[in-house]
Scaffold this motif. Structure first.
Motif, PDB file in Angstrom:
ATOM      1  N   GLY A 201       0.559  -1.682   0.142  1.00 44.74           N
ATOM      2  CA  GLY A 201      -0.665  -0.118   0.182  1.00 44.74           C
ATOM      3  C   GLY A 201       0.842   1.117  -0.166  1.00 44.74           C
ATOM      4  O   GLY A 201       0.890   2.326  -0.990  1.00 44.74           O
TER       5      GLY A 201
ATOM      6  N   HIS B 276       0.599   3.700  -3.320  1.00 45.17           N
ATOM      7  CA  HIS B 276       0.244   5.312  -2.216  1.00 45.17           C
ATOM      8  C   HIS B 276       1.788   5.625  -2.943  1.00 45.17           C
ATOM      9  O   HIS B 276       1.381   7.233  -4.102  1.00 45.17           O
TER      10      HIS B 276
ATOM     11  N   LEU C 179      -7.422   1.705   0.865  1.00 43.79           N
ATOM     12  CA  LEU C 179      -6.414   0.846   1.337  1.00 43.79           C
ATOM     13  C   LEU C 179      -6.916   0.894   3.056  1.00 43.79           C
ATOM     14  O   LEU C 179      -7.293  -0.265   3.434  1.00 43.79           O
TER      15      LEU C 179
ATOM     16  N   SER D 261      -7.678  -3.385   3.241  1.00 44.27           N
ATOM     17  CA  SER D 261      -6.635  -4.468   3.619  1.00 44.27           C
ATOM     18  C   SER D 261      -6.659  -4.448   4.722  1.00 44.27           C
ATOM     19  O   SER D 261      -7.031  -6.270   5.236  1.00 44.27           O
TER      20      SER D 261
END
Length: 480
Positions: free
Chosen positions: A26, A30, A171, A175
């Motif tokens: 992630g 990002h 996320l 996640s």
């Protein structure tokens, strides 16, 4: 117990690993997305700045009719640009601004002005108003005669920051959900993977000293669990054989010691009841002494075998003359065979002295046991016993052949077992303990040798011992 279970720890490590992977991936995506969006925004700002410069400032281009600032605004609307545009001269004085600036001015810092003088475009982030920052490009345009202008193009970072915010939201939302689902899947898979271990554990708990013949189930998967079950079953087989030998050994030892004790008790009771004269007591004591000696020999042999198996009987390996030892044993054999009229022969089929490495005392004990057995089970009269020494490469061959009563073929596989007797009465008459050949086998195997037997009932037996000249490869003193 639950927290210490392998299944829980596997699932915990699996979840922890997934969490680290998700967090790292992630963060990477990002950063990649932020950089990619900014690169695309910078490229757009550069294209707009180049178009504005080409429309207004390059020689040969028509700047438009009337007011140049109005022409610039019309040019921006034709292209439907929403970015902020500002035109300055080479000193930084504002000449034109786009209408969407609405009274604001794009700042021109000292560093950007100096870079423009060198003809270098500058990208920077600034804040005008509102929660979002602005990406600003300061783009210098130089004419051939040296005088030039500066085009500044700025765009709000709102789309970029909104995209990144939505990405972070996705996320943070999915996640943990993915981590939860994958952890449950890991819990299920670890349970499936460890189910054979659970079955093996349950089966192993049912096995004890009374049912060592049971075995663990082995699945035809050929994986580590199946290999573990096969190894455990092999260990159970060895334990079963050891327990069987221990039980047999205990029973045989009890029987062997019980017989002389029974004789001692019986003779003592008879003597106490009927003996009157000192001579009768003397005979009773002599008989008791014979049984005591017999028990002493049994106990000594048992201790010898027990120490050898437990590794508590050290062997002192050194080089010595086997030829000289056989000469001494030959003389002892003649002395032992003379009362029975047994001829003892020595045949050394070697031209020179044979020296080997080993425990001289134990090898002498082993050979003497075989010689004594040969004489003991050879009838008196015309019997004979032959000791033969030969060399076969790096191996010494020692044969002790007698012309005695022989051993039936069905008994040959068991003659080295402890307390095994072919004829109980004859063995007791000869004073044997039933442990001599077991000790012989242990000494031969301790020297990494072999012992072979050939026998014909009524014609005699031949014991052949093969010993390596170099001696045992392992140092018994180090192992013990």
């Amino acid at each position: 117990m639950f927290l210490r279970s392998i299944r829980f720890r596997l699932t915990l490590w699996y979840a922890f690993t997934l969490a680290v992977i998700l967090a790292a991936s992630g963060f990477f995506w990002h950063v990649y997305l932020e950089r990619s969006l900014q690169v695309h925004l910078d490229e757009r700002l550069m294209l707009i700045a180049e178009d504005v410069a080409a429309f207004h400032l390059f020689p040969g281009e028509e700047p438009g009719k009337g007011d140049p600032c109005a022409a610039m605004e019309a040019f921006i609307r034709v292209h439907n640009w929403g970015e902020y545009v500002q035109l300055l001269d080479q000193l930084g004085t504002i000449e034109c601004t786009s209408n969407n600036l609405d009274g604001f001015q794009l700042p021109l810092g000292k560093a950007a002005l100096q870079a423009s003088g060198r003809g270098e475009p500058v990208f920077e982030g600034i804040h005008l108003s509102g929660p979002y920052s602005v990406r600003l490009l300061t783009y210098p345009v130089l004419r051939d005669e040296g005088a030039g202008h500066i085009v500044q193009v700025a765009a709000s970072m709102a789309p970029v920051e909104e995209t990144l915010r939505e990405f972070r939201l996705i996320l943070m939302t999915f996640s943990p959900l993915a981590l939860l689902v994958l952890s449950l899947g890991g819990w299920f898979l670890s349970g499936r993977a460890l189910s054979p271990v659970v079955r093996l554990t349950r089966a192993a708990r049912r096995i004890n000293a009374e049912n060592l013949n049971q075995r663990l189930p082995v699945e035809d998967t050929r994986d580590e669990i199946a290999h573990l079950a096969e190894t455990f079953n092999a260990m159970l087989a060895r334990l079963e054989a050891s327990f069987r030998k221990i039980k047999q050994f205990s029973g045989d030892a009890s029987h062997e010691l019980r017989t002389p004790l029974t004789i001692l008790r019986g003779e003592t009771e008879v003597a106490l009841r009927w003996a009157k004269e000192p001579e009768e007591f003397r005979k009773m004591l002599e008989s008791n002494m014979e049984e005591i000696d017999r028990m002493g020999r049994i106990i000594e042999d048992l201790l010898l075998l027990a120490k050898s198996e437990a590794g508590g009987l050290p062997m002192e390996c050194k080089e010595f003359s086997l030829s000289d030892m056989l000469q001494d044993l030959y003389m002892q054999g003649r002395i032992l065979g003379e009362p029975k009229g047994i001829e003892v022969l020595l045949d050394m089929n070697v031209a020179e002295e044979i020296r080997i490495r080993g425990d001289e005392l134990r090898i002498r004990q082993m050979l003497l046991n075989l010689i004594v057995n040969g004489i003991k089970y050879t009838p008196a009269g015309e019997g004979r016993l032959a000791i033969t020494l030969s060399l076969e490469g790096d191996t010494v061959s020692l044969s002790i052949a007698d012309s005695g009563i022989g051993i039936p073929e069905e008994h040959l596989p068991h003659i080295f077992d402890r307390f095994y007797r072919i004829d109980e009465a004859r063995n007791r008459e000869n004073g044997g303990t039933g442990l001599g050949l077991a000790i012989v086998k242990w000494i031969v195997e301790a020297h990494e040798g072999k012992i072979l037997v050939r026998s014909t009932p009524g014609k005699g037996s031949t014991f052949t011992v093969l010993l390596p000249i170099r001696g045992p490869s392992r140092d018994p003193r180090r192992e013990n």
